[in-house]
Design an enzyme around this catalytic site. Structure first.
Site, short mmCIF file in Angstrom:
data_model
loop_
_atom_site.label_atom_id
_atom_site.label_comp_id
_atom_site.label_asym_id
_atom_site.label_seq_id
_atom_site.Cartn_x
_atom_site.Cartn_y
_atom_site.Cartn_z
N ASP A 22 0.78 -1.18 -0.20
CA ASP A 22 0.23 -0.40 -0.43
C ASP A 22 0.79 1.47 -0.17
OD1 ASP A 22 -1.58 -2.21 1.47
OD2 ASP A 22 -3.21 -0.90 2.25
N HIS B 165 -3.69 -8.36 -3.37
CA HIS B 165 -3.84 -7.41 -2.00
C HIS B 165 -4.42 -7.86 -0.53
CE1 HIS B 165 -4.03 -3.60 -0.46
NE2 HIS B 165 -5.42 -3.66 -0.42
N ASP C 211 -4.58 -0.23 -3.34
CA ASP C 211 -3.85 0.44 -2.22
C ASP C 211 -3.59 1.79 -2.74
OD1 ASP C 211 -6.54 -0.88 -1.64
OD2 ASP C 211 -5.71 -0.60 0.97
N ASN D 54 -8.28 -2.94 -2.65
CA ASN D 54 -9.88 -2.63 -2.23
C ASN D 54 -10.62 -1.46 -2.13
OD1 ASN D 54 -8.28 -2.66 0.12
ND2 ASN D 54 -9.83 -2.03 1.17
N HIS D 55 -9.42 -0.81 -2.15
CA HIS D 55 -9.57 1.15 -2.00
C HIS D 55 -9.31 1.49 -3.69
CE1 HIS D 55 -9.75 3.05 1.68
NE2 HIS D 55 -9.06 2.34 2.58
N ARG E 235 -13.03 -6.97 8.96
CA ARG E 235 -13.37 -6.26 8.39
C ARG E 235 -15.07 -5.96 7.58
NH1 ARG E 235 -8.40 -3.35 6.14
NH2 ARG E 235 -6.73 -5.51 6.45
N ASP F 249 -6.34 7.55 -1.84
CA ASP F 249 -7.14 7.50 -0.52
C ASP F 249 -6.13 7.03 0.30
OD1 ASP F 249 -9.79 7.35 -1.44
OD2 ASP F 249 -10.13 4.98 -0.95
N ARG F 250 -6.69 8.62 2.02
CA ARG F 250 -6.40 8.66 3.01
C ARG F 250 -5.12 9.44 3.22
NH1 ARG F 250 -8.57 5.09 7.05
NH2 ARG F 250 -8.76 3.07 6.41
N HIS G 284 -1.30 4.95 -1.14
CA HIS G 284 -2.42 5.56 0.26
C HIS G 284 -1.95 7.28 -0.05
CE1 HIS G 284 -5.29 2.89 1.59
NE2 HIS G 284 -4.67 2.05 2.36
N HIS H 194 -2.26 -5.07 2.18
CA HIS H 194 -3.35 -4.36 2.96
C HIS H 194 -3.63 -3.72 4.79
CE1 HIS H 194 -8.00 -4.96 2.98
NE2 HIS H 194 -8.58 -6.14 3.41
#
Length: 313
Positions: A58, A168, A87, A119-120, A216, A90-91, A60, A243
């Protein structure tokens, strides 16, 4: 696309300058064409000319930590191939810079630079955790719609030398899954809440045998016996996944057959974790490089997140 363009682009973005939309759209449209013709499971051969193949977890939206990876490990090239394992966005509030850079390298080196969906890379996550708001602020709603189309076409997994599965999330809600089943998954859609695609994007390993419900709320937790069964069934040595934040940036589990790699150090400017990447040579023995976060401009994480986030988190 040329090497000079990509090195110039990294410097341009590092200085907080925006790539003109004309060139951004060229990168997006060409990368979409490349992903559209790939299977959901991409077979990758590590060329003899490469002394390493690098797998990153990730990112991110932490663009300056991405630049640090390239400083430590070299820029992508035909002799320095990379796989980024989902990923990307995001964030972190430099997600646009991250994804334009990664897609640019995909266009430059389509057979030596690889990207898996996380998943993002989905509408719901991007709306909540900032990427949609960032694209709209820096470019437009139209560009956001194109990113969604590209994310739908990202491969779900890669198989290195027929012996290392990289995805992922993780493994599956049932035994007996063959890697051949992954090739033809219908991925051009938003992630479902169950099935092989869901598990690849969302699942996590657990220390105890068997399977359990995911913390999750989607996907599954899978134990060392599940990893052993999958590897034995498919003649695979190792599963690499991402992840999850890990204090050292990586974790080796399930008797060495399941490795987590997470490449965003000091995640969200508050976790204090290291980042890591994995290098593999033709013998496929993983080597780990860890690193600390580097400074970045004063733009807080989640700056572009949905205002509903604070109410729902």
């Amino acid at each position: 696309m040329a090497v000079e363009f990509m090195t110039g682009l990294l410097d341009w973005l590092k200085d907080e300058k925006k790539l003109h939309r004309k060139y951004a759209y060229k990168i997006l449209l060409r990368s979409k064409e490349i992903f559209e013709v790939q299977p959901s499971l991409v077979a990758v051969s590590i060329p003899d000319s490469s002394d390493r193949f690098t797998v990153c977890g990730d990112i991110h939206g932490q663009f300056y930590d991405l630049l640090n990876i390239f400083t430590l490990n070299g820029l992508p090239s035909q002799d320095n191939p990379y796989l980024f394992n989902g990923d990307f966005v995001d964030r972190g509030s430099f997600s646009v810079e991250v994804i334009l850079s990664l897609l640019g390298f995909k266009v430059l080196y389509p057979d030596h630079f690889f990207m898996s969906r996380g998943n993002h890379e989905s509408i719901n996550m991007n709306q909540m955790y900032g990427f949609e708001g960032e694209v709209r602020a820096k470019y437009s709603q139209q560009m956001w719609d194109l990113f969604t189309e590209i994310f739908n076409w990202l491969p779900l997994a890669h198989l290195l030398q027929s012996r290392v599965l990289v995805t992922h999330g993780g493994l599956f809600s049932r035994d007996g899954v063959k890697v051949s089943e992954l090739v033809d998954i219908d991925r051009n859609r938003q992630p479902p809440e169950e099935g092989l695609m869901c598990d690849l994007l969302w699942s996590d390993p657990q220390y105890i045998p068997g399977r359990g419900p995911s913390k999750r709320g989607v996907g599954v937790q899978f134990g060392p016996d599940v990893t052993e069964e999958f590897c034995s069934t498919n003649g695979i040595d190792l599963v690499i996944r991402s992840h999850e934040v890990k204090e050292e940036g990586y974790e080796v589990a399930h008797g060495g057959k399941c490795i987590t790699v997470f490449s965003a150090p000091n995640y969200c400017d508050q976790m204090g974790n290291k980042g890591a990447f994995i290098t593999l040579s033709t013998d496929l023995k993983p080597q780990f490089t860890t690193y600390e976060a580097v400074p970045h401009p004063k733009r807080k994480p989640m700056q572009y997140a949905s205002p509903l986030f604070g109410l729902l988190s």
